[in-house]
Design a protein around this motif. Structure first.
Motif, PDB file in Angstrom:
ATOM      1  N   PRO A 277     -49.850  -2.295 -24.614  1.00 60.57           N
ATOM      2  CA  PRO A 277     -49.411  -2.224 -26.012  1.00 60.57           C
ATOM      3  C   PRO A 277     -49.252  -3.612 -26.632  1.00 60.57           C
ATOM      4  CG  PRO A 277     -47.570  -1.801 -24.543  1.00 60.57           C
ATOM      5  CD  PRO A 277     -48.802  -1.854 -23.683  1.00 60.57           C
ATOM      6  N   LYS A 278     -49.357  -3.674 -27.953  1.00 57.52           N
ATOM      7  CA  LYS A 278     -49.112  -4.935 -28.656  1.00 57.52           C
ATOM      8  C   LYS A 278     -47.642  -5.317 -28.510  1.00 57.52           C
ATOM      9  CE  LYS A 278     -52.825  -4.404 -32.041  1.00 57.52           C
ATOM     10  NZ  LYS A 278     -53.184  -4.345 -33.489  1.00 57.52           N
ATOM     11  N   LEU A 279     -47.411  -6.617 -28.392  1.00 60.13           N
ATOM     12  CA  LEU A 279     -46.058  -7.100 -28.116  1.00 60.13           C
ATOM     13  C   LEU A 279     -45.399  -7.705 -29.346  1.00 60.13           C
ATOM     14  CD1 LEU A 279     -46.769  -8.778 -24.646  1.00 60.13           C
ATOM     15  CD2 LEU A 279     -46.028  -6.444 -25.136  1.00 60.13           C
ATOM     16  N   ASP A 280     -45.823  -7.286 -30.534  1.00 58.43           N
ATOM     17  CA  ASP A 280     -45.245  -7.822 -31.765  1.00 58.43           C
ATOM     18  C   ASP A 280     -44.203  -6.879 -32.364  1.00 58.43           C
ATOM     19  OD1 ASP A 280     -46.959  -5.810 -32.462  1.00 58.43           O
ATOM     20  OD2 ASP A 280     -48.038  -6.937 -34.006  1.00 58.43           O
ATOM     21  N   LYS A 281     -43.585  -6.061 -31.505  1.00 52.83           N
ATOM     22  CA  LYS A 281     -42.586  -5.114 -31.988  1.00 52.83           C
ATOM     23  C   LYS A 281     -41.457  -5.012 -30.981  1.00 52.83           C
ATOM     24  CE  LYS A 281     -45.059  -1.209 -29.867  1.00 52.83           C
ATOM     25  NZ  LYS A 281     -45.697   0.102 -30.085  1.00 52.83           N
ATOM     26  N   ILE A 282     -40.359  -4.444 -31.409  1.00 53.58           N
ATOM     27  CA  ILE A 282     -39.230  -4.175 -30.522  1.00 53.58           C
ATOM     28  C   ILE A 282     -39.425  -2.777 -29.939  1.00 53.58           C
ATOM     29  CG2 ILE A 282     -36.731  -3.956 -30.328  1.00 53.58           C
ATOM     30  CD1 ILE A 282     -37.637  -6.763 -30.929  1.00 53.58           C
ATOM     31  N   PHE A 283     -39.437  -2.669 -28.625  1.00 51.56           N
ATOM     32  CA  PHE A 283     -39.675  -1.381 -27.977  1.00 51.56           C
ATOM     33  C   PHE A 283     -38.370  -0.590 -27.886  1.00 51.56           C
ATOM     34  CE2 PHE A 283     -43.192  -3.971 -26.536  1.00 51.56           C
ATOM     35  CZ  PHE A 283     -44.257  -3.091 -26.554  1.00 51.56           C
ATOM     36  N   SER A 284     -38.496   0.730 -28.121  1.00 49.12           N
ATOM     37  CA  SER A 284     -37.328   1.606 -28.009  1.00 49.12           C
ATOM     38  C   SER A 284     -37.355   2.429 -26.728  1.00 49.12           C
ATOM     39  CB  SER A 284     -37.265   2.553 -29.216  1.00 49.12           C
ATOM     40  OG  SER A 284     -38.447   3.340 -29.295  1.00 49.12           O
TER      41      SER A 284
END
Length: 668
Positions: A277-284
């Motif tokens: 997955p792209k790592l430009d987000k905060i994972f929930s």
């Protein structure tokens, strides 16, 4: 137990990307003890190299360490000013980068590049400095070190360039050596030499090694402890023995299931669906949830905690939490798949190659007179039947790719015969040869450089069809493109995108679709999986096998990955210095190799199963120059079984006309 040398705590590295930041390394923690080898394993893009660059504080301009601590002997490297950090790099921590050709300065001799490091960290001068350079080159196995210190990088082979990189890294006897994919671009024999060199130097100097790789075989041979990294975080750690006996995280289990080999022959390889997955987000939730076949309710909406599971092991997975579902089996078993029924195939060869020679002239002087010949291919004979795969294996520089180009007439042979479906290709002029181009296609090693970056995928696929007058109309060609993309597992809308918008595995699928666009009967596959992770490699091998069963395609599969050969090939030809030295059915040749060179190749191949690993046969020296091959058997200068007649007479074939032929005096 050795004391802890390096402690990494909650390391977080961000890369600026437009309006957002990419969390390339996200809360990574691990320890490395003195004298041990700690392996960091995972797919491309998971953050392994960025972790190493963060430790060294060598991040690109867009990157910065946003948090955490890196303690070397109790001293936090992240708190040091840059001037002090310069005295740490090369002295206390050194790094071997992945590609030696781009890491070495092409305008400085190798001796000058070692001197740079010594002058930065030692007081050596004059003759003492020169002697230290020679000592280092000799220590890493560079022959005639005093003379070679004056060579430039382009004058050295790939294995020797990597040895120079190791000499530079070890010049000041660091406490920790970071080796970033140190053997990825090397043949199995050179890889075995480099790994053995690292083990020997580690034992002699007592240093620790952080080994970054995606090769499970290299991990099995080198590591004391293993950490698996996925999407910027560590998901599993364990000692080597426990790790290979029973991997725990679903991601690690799928990596093992993706490995090709003899045991999986005739079956589809297990694959990991989707991509990192792209790592430009905060994972929930869990970062692997969308690709995991064992995910359950908590995985999507909750972050899995790090769980210590005893015996020095840890895993980041809800399956090992105290309240995990008891009905879920902890231990992944891949789903057995039956191979599709292959087409009925002809017993007559599709391709017959006899005595193929490709020589390149060596020119010198003002008038560019021919003073010699590079015998890249020097009398190769082989045949391939429809629906069969012939694997051509050997070290880099032995002429494998030139054989493929000679068969395709991309390089005109100097001598010999290439017959396709009974037609002699070497006698055809350009115009007549064009009508045969559709039947003979190629998939190159690097899909990024072989696909035109300025053309959309649709234009790339259509180009061959237009050139060879296939497809009566634009509509018919568009329909064919949609079928091709579906056939290789890509969406139809992919034809409107450019190559840079795809992953490495997807680009290779596009290259395969381009080859299929003109309905070929034979495809030359030149190292089509060498640059891919094991999970993507499994996808490509499954695709090639399915296309072969469906369309009856024949493959000339050029590779140095012997695990792929065991899984994929029907027949194997082993090449050395322009000539085939052994040829036979894959099962027999790989289980009972006859030629000493084949035996050395097979012994050097890394394996995840240490119980069946044979003792490595170490070859002396490097591949001789094809411009001046040895007399007699070309292999005799490196052969541990060479006899007097080997130096004088090239061995005739033994077992001629059988399923297993060998050029070796041992079987005369």
């Amino acid at each position: 137990m050795s004391e802890i040398l390096l402690q990494v705590r909650n390391l977080t590295t961000l890369l600026a990307s437009g309006k957002s930041s990419v969390r390339a390394v996200d809360g990574v923690s691990f320890d490395i003890r003195s004298h041990e080898t700690f392996a960091l394993l995972g797919e491309s893009g998971c953050g392994k190299s960025m972790t190493a660059l963060s430790l060294m504080r060598l991040l690109p301009e867009a990157g910065h360490v946003a948090g955490g601590a890196v303690l070397l002997g109790g001293e936090d490297l992240l708190a040091l000013p840059e001037s002090t950090m310069r005295s740490v790099r090369g002295k206390r921590i050194a790094m071997i980068f992945q590609e030696p050709m781009t890491s070495l300065n092409p305008v400085l001799t190798v001796g000058q590049q070692i001197i740079e490091t010594l002058q930065q960290h030692t007081d050596l001068e004059g003759e003492a400095l020169r002697l230290r350079v020679v000592e280092l080159l000799d220590e890493v196995g560079i022959p005639d070190a005093a003379r070679r210190s004056g060579d430039y990088p382009f004058q050295l082979s790939g294995g020797m360039k990597q040895r120079v990189m190791i000499a530079i890294a070890l010049a000041c006897e660091p406490e920790l050596l970071i080796a970033d994919e140190p053997t990825t671009a090397l043949d199995v024999t050179i890889q075995a030499q480099v790994l053995e060199l690292l083990r020997r130097l580690q034992k002699k100097r007592g240093m620790a090694i952080l080994l970054i790789t995606h090769d499970l075989g290299v991990v099995a041979e080198m590591a004391n402890r293993v950490a698996v990294m996925y999407a910027g975080e560590i998901v599993e750690t364990a000692d080597r023995e426990a790790f290979f006996a029973a991997p725990r995280h679903p991601y690690t289990q799928k990596l093992f299931a993706s490995l090709p080999g003899q045991a999986k022959r005739g079956q589809r390889l297990d694959v990991i669906k989707g991509s990192v997955p792209k790592l430009d987000k905060i994972f929930s939730g869990c970062r692997f949830v969308e690709r995991c076949e064992r995910a359950f309710a908590p995985c999507a909406d909750n972050l899995p905690a790090w769980l210590e599971t005893g015996e020095g092991r840890g895993v980041r997975c809800f399956l090992y939490a105290p309240d995990a579902p008891t009905t879920e089996s902890v231990g992944y078993v891949p789903v057995a798949t039956s191979p599709s029924e292959p087409l009925a195939l002809s017993a007559h060869p599709l391709l017959e190659v006899s005595g193929l020679k490709v020589h390149f002239p060596i020119r010198k002087g003002l008038f560019q007179r021919v003073v010699g010949q590079v015998r890249a291919v020097d009398g190769v004979s082989l045949d391939i039947r429809p629906g069969r795969t012939l694997a051509l294996v050997g070290e880099s520089g032995c002429g494998k790719t030139t054989v493929g180009k000679g068969i395709l007439q991309l390089v005109r042979p100097t001598a010999g015969s290439v017959r396709h479906a009974g037609v002699e290709l070497t006698r055809l002029n350009t115009a007549r040869l064009r009508s045969h181009r559709a039947d003979l296609q190629v998939i190159f090693q690097d899909p990024f450089s072989s696909l035109d970056p300025r053309m959309r995928v649709g234009d790339i696929l259509e180009e061959g069809m237009i050139a060879l007058n296939l497809g009566k109309s634009e509509t018919e060609r568009q329909t064919r493109m949609d079928e091709l993309l579906q056939q290789v597992g890509l969406a139809g809308e992919a034809k409107f995108r450019y190559p840079h918008e795809f992953s490495g595995g997807q680009r290779q699928r596009i290259a395969i679709a381009r080859a299929l666009a003109v309905n070929p009967k034979l495809i030359v596959c030149d190292e089509p999986t060498s640059a891919l992770d094991v999970s993507v490699q499994a996808q490509i091998l499954n695709l090639l096998k399915a296309l072969q069963d469906e369309l009856g395609l024949a493959y000339l599969f050029i590779t140095h990955n012997l695990a792929v050969v065991e899984y994929f090939a029907h027949e194997v030809a082993v090449m050395y210095l322009g000539r085939i030295v052994e040829r036979g059915e894959a099962g027999e040749l790989l289980s009972t190799p006859r030629h000493p060179y084949t035996q050395a190749l097979l012994s050097a191949a890394p394996s995840v199963d240490s119980a069946i690993k044979p003792e490595i046969i170490r070859l002396s020296g490097d591949l001789p120059s094809p411009a001046n091959p040895p007399t007699g058997c070309h292999f005799h200068p490196r052969c541990p079984k060479a006899m007097s007649q080997c130096r004088e007479i090239y061995p005739p074939v033994s077992g001629a006309g059988t399923a297993h032929e060998t050029h070796c005096h041992l079987y005369g």
